[in-house]
Design a protein around this motif. Structure first.
Motif, PDB file in Angstrom:
ATOM      1  N   PHE A  31      10.603 -11.754  -1.985  1.00  0.00           N
ATOM      2  CA  PHE A  31      11.244 -12.314  -3.178  1.00  0.00           C
ATOM      3  C   PHE A  31      12.488 -11.515  -3.565  1.00  0.00           C
ATOM      4  N   PHE A  32      12.377 -10.185  -3.515  1.00  0.00           N
ATOM      5  CA  PHE A  32      13.503  -9.324  -3.882  1.00  0.00           C
ATOM      6  C   PHE A  32      14.366  -8.916  -2.690  1.00  0.00           C
ATOM      7  N   ALA A  33      14.015  -9.405  -1.494  1.00  0.00           N
ATOM      8  CA  ALA A  33      14.760  -9.093  -0.260  1.00  0.00           C
ATOM      9  C   ALA A  33      14.941  -7.585  -0.090  1.00  0.00           C
ATOM     10  N   ASP A  34      13.850  -6.861  -0.371  1.00  0.00           N
ATOM     11  CA  ASP A  34      13.870  -5.394  -0.330  1.00  0.00           C
ATOM     12  C   ASP A  34      13.617  -4.821   1.056  1.00  0.00           C
ATOM     13  N   GLY A  35      12.948  -5.564   1.891  1.00  0.00           N
ATOM     14  CA  GLY A  35      12.550  -5.065   3.189  1.00  0.00           C
ATOM     15  C   GLY A  35      11.088  -5.389   3.418  1.00  0.00           C
ATOM     16  N   SER A  36      10.554  -4.971   4.540  1.00  0.00           N
ATOM     17  CA  SER A  36       9.154  -5.191   4.874  1.00  0.00           C
ATOM     18  C   SER A  36       8.495  -3.865   5.185  1.00  0.00           C
ATOM     19  N   LEU A  37       7.255  -3.738   4.773  1.00  0.00           N
ATOM     20  CA  LEU A  37       6.517  -2.504   5.022  1.00  0.00           C
ATOM     21  C   LEU A  37       6.068  -2.452   6.475  1.00  0.00           C
ATOM     22  N   ASP A  38       6.369  -1.357   7.131  1.00  0.00           N
ATOM     23  CA  ASP A  38       5.915  -1.142   8.507  1.00  0.00           C
ATOM     24  C   ASP A  38       4.523  -0.507   8.441  1.00  0.00           C
ATOM     25  N   ILE A  39       3.522  -1.359   8.333  1.00  0.00           N
ATOM     26  CA  ILE A  39       2.149  -0.898   8.151  1.00  0.00           C
ATOM     27  C   ILE A  39       1.702  -0.019   9.313  1.00  0.00           C
ATOM     28  N   ARG A  40       2.012  -0.430  10.509  1.00  0.00           N
ATOM     29  CA  ARG A  40       1.594   0.351  11.690  1.00  0.00           C
ATOM     30  C   ARG A  40       2.151   1.775  11.632  1.00  0.00           C
ATOM     31  N   ARG A  41       3.415   1.924  11.250  1.00  0.00           N
ATOM     32  CA  ARG A  41       4.030   3.269  11.158  1.00  0.00           C
ATOM     33  C   ARG A  41       3.277   4.132  10.157  1.00  0.00           C
ATOM     34  N   LEU A  42       2.926   3.546   9.015  1.00  0.00           N
ATOM     35  CA  LEU A  42       2.227   4.322   7.989  1.00  0.00           C
ATOM     36  C   LEU A  42       0.798   4.658   8.412  1.00  0.00           C
ATOM     37  N   THR A  43       0.067   3.682   8.934  1.00  0.00           N
ATOM     38  CA  THR A  43      -1.318   3.965   9.322  1.00  0.00           C
ATOM     39  C   THR A  43      -1.379   4.934  10.500  1.00  0.00           C
ATOM     40  N   ASP A  44      -0.415   4.862  11.403  1.00  0.00           N
ATOM     41  CA  ASP A  44      -0.361   5.822  12.512  1.00  0.00           C
ATOM     42  C   ASP A  44      -0.145   7.247  12.006  1.00  0.00           C
ATOM     43  N   ARG A  45       0.472   7.400  10.823  1.00  0.00           N
ATOM     44  CA  ARG A  45       0.712   8.710  10.230  1.00  0.00           C
ATOM     45  C   ARG A  45      -0.437   9.125   9.308  1.00  0.00           C
ATOM     46  N   GLY A  46      -1.462   8.285   9.203  1.00  0.00           N
ATOM     47  CA  GLY A  46      -2.630   8.644   8.407  1.00  0.00           C
ATOM     48  C   GLY A  46      -2.629   8.122   6.978  1.00  0.00           C
ATOM     49  N   CYS A  47      -1.675   7.256   6.643  1.00  0.00           N
ATOM     50  CA  CYS A  47      -1.619   6.691   5.291  1.00  0.00           C
ATOM     51  C   CYS A  47      -2.621   5.550   5.147  1.00  0.00           C
ATOM     52  N   LYS A  48      -3.162   5.433   3.951  1.00  0.00           N
ATOM     53  CA  LYS A  48      -4.002   4.287   3.618  1.00  0.00           C
ATOM     54  C   LYS A  48      -3.088   3.180   3.099  1.00  0.00           C
ATOM     55  N   VAL A  49      -3.349   1.945   3.495  1.00  0.00           N
ATOM     56  CA  VAL A  49      -2.546   0.807   3.049  1.00  0.00           C
ATOM     57  C   VAL A  49      -3.490  -0.279   2.542  1.00  0.00           C
ATOM     58  N   SER A  50      -3.186  -0.799   1.356  1.00  0.00           N
ATOM     59  CA  SER A  50      -3.962  -1.909   0.802  1.00  0.00           C
ATOM     60  C   SER A  50      -3.040  -3.118   0.659  1.00  0.00           C
ATOM     61  N   LEU A  51      -3.618  -4.235   0.261  1.00  0.00           N
ATOM     62  CA  LEU A  51      -2.850  -5.462   0.081  1.00  0.00           C
ATOM     63  C   LEU A  51      -2.828  -5.822  -1.394  1.00  0.00           C
ATOM     64  N   GLY A  52      -1.642  -6.143  -1.913  1.00  0.00           N
ATOM     65  CA  GLY A  52      -1.505  -6.516  -3.318  1.00  0.00           C
ATOM     66  C   GLY A  52      -0.751  -7.819  -3.472  1.00  0.00           C
ATOM     67  N   SER A  53      -0.803  -8.367  -4.690  1.00  0.00           N
ATOM     68  CA  SER A  53      -0.105  -9.634  -4.936  1.00  0.00           C
ATOM     69  C   SER A  53       1.138  -9.458  -5.802  1.00  0.00           C
ATOM     70  N   ASP A  54       1.197  -8.444  -6.640  1.00  0.00           N
ATOM     71  CA  ASP A  54       2.359  -8.120  -7.481  1.00  0.00           C
ATOM     72  C   ASP A  54       3.007  -9.366  -8.090  1.00  0.00           C
ATOM     73  N   ILE A  55       2.305 -10.017  -8.976  1.00  0.00           N
ATOM     74  CA  ILE A  55       2.792 -11.263  -9.563  1.00  0.00           C
ATOM     75  C   ILE A  55       4.145 -11.090 -10.265  1.00  0.00           C
ATOM     76  N   ALA A  56       4.467  -9.883 -10.689  1.00  0.00           N
ATOM     77  CA  ALA A  56       5.768  -9.665 -11.336  1.00  0.00           C
ATOM     78  C   ALA A  56       6.920  -9.899 -10.363  1.00  0.00           C
ATOM     79  N   GLY A  57       6.640  -9.797  -9.058  1.00  0.00           N
ATOM     80  CA  GLY A  57       7.701  -9.939  -8.072  1.00  0.00           C
ATOM     81  C   GLY A  57       7.515 -11.129  -7.165  1.00  0.00           C
ATOM     82  N   GLY A  58       6.984 -12.198  -7.673  1.00  0.00           N
ATOM     83  CA  GLY A  58       6.781 -13.364  -6.834  1.00  0.00           C
ATOM     84  C   GLY A  58       6.302 -14.533  -7.661  1.00  0.00           C
ATOM     85  N   TYR A  59       5.792 -15.532  -6.989  1.00  0.00           N
ATOM     86  CA  TYR A  59       5.371 -16.743  -7.693  1.00  0.00           C
ATOM     87  C   TYR A  59       3.880 -17.010  -7.569  1.00  0.00           C
TER      88      TYR A  59
END
Length: 79
Positions: A31-59
């Protein structure tokens, strides 16, 4: 922590060391054309990643919509 699309490798390492999770909000990122999260890069580095909806930034606050958008975002990042 939300979004995380502009995290450096050092940032990701620090988040992993501190046990901080990143909420992936793909619709908001599209929606904000900010970019996309590279989940694989983060999880490969040991980061935890969850999924959100962030209604403030979408429909939609639907988690099914978030799942669909996450699948699309993953294909964009891999391209």
């Amino acid at each position: 922590m939300a979004h995380g699309v502009h995290l450096s490798d050092d940032d990701a390492d620090l988040l992993a060391a501190r046990g901080t999770a990143v909420a992936h909000c793909p619709l908001s990122n599209f929606f904000f054309a900010d970019g996309s999260l590279d989940i694989r890069r983060l999880t490969d580095r040991g980061c935890k990643v969850s999924l959100g909806s962030d209604i403030a930034g979408g429909y939609s606050h639907s988690m099914l919509s978030s799942i669909r958008n996450a699948a699309i975002a993953h294909k964009v990042v891999k391209a």
